[in-house]
Design a protein around this motif. Sequence first.
Motif, short mmCIF file in Angstrom:
data_model
loop_
_atom_site.label_atom_id
_atom_site.label_comp_id
_atom_site.label_asym_id
_atom_site.label_seq_id
_atom_site.Cartn_x
_atom_site.Cartn_y
_atom_site.Cartn_z
N THR A 10 0.85 -1.18 0.00
CA THR A 10 0.00 0.00 0.00
C THR A 10 0.89 1.23 0.00
OG1 THR A 10 -1.69 -1.14 1.31
CG2 THR A 10 -1.81 1.26 1.24
N SER A 12 0.48 5.67 -0.39
CA SER A 12 -0.49 6.76 -0.40
C SER A 12 0.24 8.08 -0.43
CB SER A 12 -1.41 6.68 0.83
OG SER A 12 -0.66 6.87 2.01
N ARG A 122 -6.55 12.59 -0.35
CA ARG A 122 -5.58 11.52 -0.09
C ARG A 122 -5.84 10.42 -1.09
NH1 ARG A 122 -5.30 6.73 2.78
NH2 ARG A 122 -3.29 6.29 3.72
N GLU A 124 -4.86 6.51 -2.15
CA GLU A 124 -4.27 5.25 -1.68
C GLU A 124 -4.31 4.24 -2.81
OE1 GLU A 124 -4.84 3.33 2.43
OE2 GLU A 124 -6.25 2.28 1.09
N TRP A 125 -3.18 3.56 -3.02
CA TRP A 125 -3.03 2.56 -4.08
C TRP A 125 -2.57 1.28 -3.39
CZ3 TRP A 125 0.79 3.76 -8.68
CH2 TRP A 125 0.61 2.84 -9.70
N ARG A 126 -3.39 0.24 -3.45
CA ARG A 126 -3.10 -1.06 -2.83
C ARG A 126 -2.94 -2.12 -3.90
NH1 ARG A 126 -4.83 -2.14 2.46
NH2 ARG A 126 -5.52 -0.28 3.51
#
Length: 164
Positions: A10, A12, A122, A124-126
């Motif tokens: 993850t 961010s 914000r 977020e890239w998971r």
Amino acid sequence: MAEQKKWEGTVSTTLENANADQIWPFWKDFYGVNKWFPGNTTCEGIHGNNGEPGCIRHCGDLPVPAIDGSASSWHRERLIAIDDIEKSFSYEILDSNFGVKSYVASVKIDPLAGGDSGRGCRIEWRFTVEPVEGWRLEDMVSNYEVWLKIMVKNMEAAVFDHSS
């Protein structure tokens, strides 16, 4: 032999000057990732309609080494789900020439807490992926951190280019 656990990562970042509504259209343009992604000079839709679940994009000239002897890396990705209200989507890599298997990722864009002014968000890239031979999870996460920061810097600049 025991099956190796999938890698999970993850990353961010926070944008102070562009809000979620301004940034979301750039991410939603599934066939347009090459406009923002460093080193990815090619991205084209090869199946379905851009931004609709099931559509597939082909991306090339990626900043990762090909394992098949090719001069450049490529992959094909399918959009699994997209939610305009939540400003999120998920996708998977169907095929590549750089050794990635069982890759699934999601991106989520949230407004900053207390954002009465509508400023800031914000991202977020998971991702989850089978371990990739010759790679380390830490290096993969580090690359994603760099890529995300470059992408959002480019997106934020585009917001202000359009608003002037």
